[in-house]
Design a protein around this motif. Structure first.
Motif: not given
Length: 307
Positions: A227-229, A278-280, A283-284, A290-297
């Motif tokens: 949902k984020v990246t 490094d993907s276009a 953003t940072d 995405a890290q937060v979403a991983a923890i939430l999941g």
């Protein structure tokens, strides 16, 4: 595609000795400051959490204290969650994603879990933007008894000090283009082996434990992060970074055998995240999200399983 490469330090086919390690260390430079970018964010959370110093790096104990962010009112009847970031200090979203989770989401889960967050396990690596510590040792291959990496030893001691076993461990990492341009060539040179160029996947993926893969748990994390990246696709051989893809966006490693941070506990539910900064397409801040979403999941899945 380049398939061989001569690293500028050492001689091809010969393992580094003390002189080469010293030469490598002397070419590192400070690029950002842990005390300015990380420590103030941790300190700002002291009203919401207990901030515990669990060690300091001997390279400079004043400059590199190690902090854990812990739930207030620890309850031995609750399961424990460990979040680690910055084991590889150059992987920026691991550090700032862990802190953002503490800032914005962790208190939603403290009624159900004791939470421990070690957001920057390798602050020297954070400052020089490097995978190794000053001794050219990779902390994320050094989580074992008698480890030569004090970053790993300090985190092992923190885990050992917890009142009960960890149920969930989420270790936040990145896979970057510099893995191929710098860090894997340096590893090959240090170990006296030939460097063979690999392929950096474009997108997020997770690494489960070969001995305890928990595929439904990994799938829940992938679903949340999607949902984020974007999620990394498998390559033409059905692999990501040389490992078989077991389901969309998921590979497995033997965590304890390889001395990885993902094996620092005996948790039932464990994952190592890999964000691609490094993907276009990102953003940072999206990488942090995405890290937060991983923890939430991860936590939402475990809550549903234990409800």
């Amino acid at each position: 595609m380049q398939d061989t490469y001569t690293y500028p330090i050492g001689k091809p086919g010969q393992k580094w000795q003390e002189q080469e390690r010293k030469e490598w260390y002397e070419q590192t430079t400070i690029k950002r400051e842990y005390q300015k970018e990380v420590v103030p964010k941790i300190s700002a959370l002291s009203d919401q959490f207990d901030i515990e110093q669990y060690g300091a790096l001997s390279y400079d104990t004043e400059r590199f204290p190690l902090f854990a962010i812990k739930s207030k009112n620890w309850d031995s009847n609750k399961p424990t969650v460990l979040v680690t970031g910055g084991v590889h200090g150059y992987e920026t979203s691991g550090v700032h994603g862990a802190i953002k989770f503490a800032e914005t989401q962790a208190n939603k889960y403290t009624p159900y879990f004791n939470i421990v967050i070690a957001p920057c396990v390798s602050p020297w690596g954070y400052e020089v933007i490097n995978r190794w510590n000053p001794n050219a040792v990779d902390p994320n291959r050094s989580f074992y008894e008698g480890t030569p990496a004090e970053e790993s030893a300090n985190l092992r001691a923190l885990v050992a000090s917890l009142p009960q076993e960890v149920l969930v461990h989420i270790d936040l990492h990145e896979t970057t283009d510099s893995d191929e341009t710098e860090f894997r060539p340096a590893l090959a040179a240090r170990d006296g082996i030939e460097y063979i160029e690999g392929m950096i996947p474009d997108g997020f993926y997770t690494v489960g434990d070969t001995e305890n893969p928990q595929p439904e748990f990994q799938a829940a994390i992938i679903e949340s992060v999607a949902k984020v990246t974007h999620i990394a696709p498998a390559d033409e051989e059905g692999k990501i970074i040389g490992s078989d893809v077991t389901q969309h966006g998921v590979i497995n490693y033997p965590m304890k055998k390889l001395g990885l941070c993902g094996g620092v506990t005996n948790c039932k539910y464990g994952t190592t995240t890999e964000v691609y900064p490094d993907s276009a397409k990102v953003t940072d801040e999206e990488c942090n999200d995405a890290q937060v979403a991983a923890i939430l999941g991860a936590l939402d899945y475990v809550l549903a399983k234990t409800a």
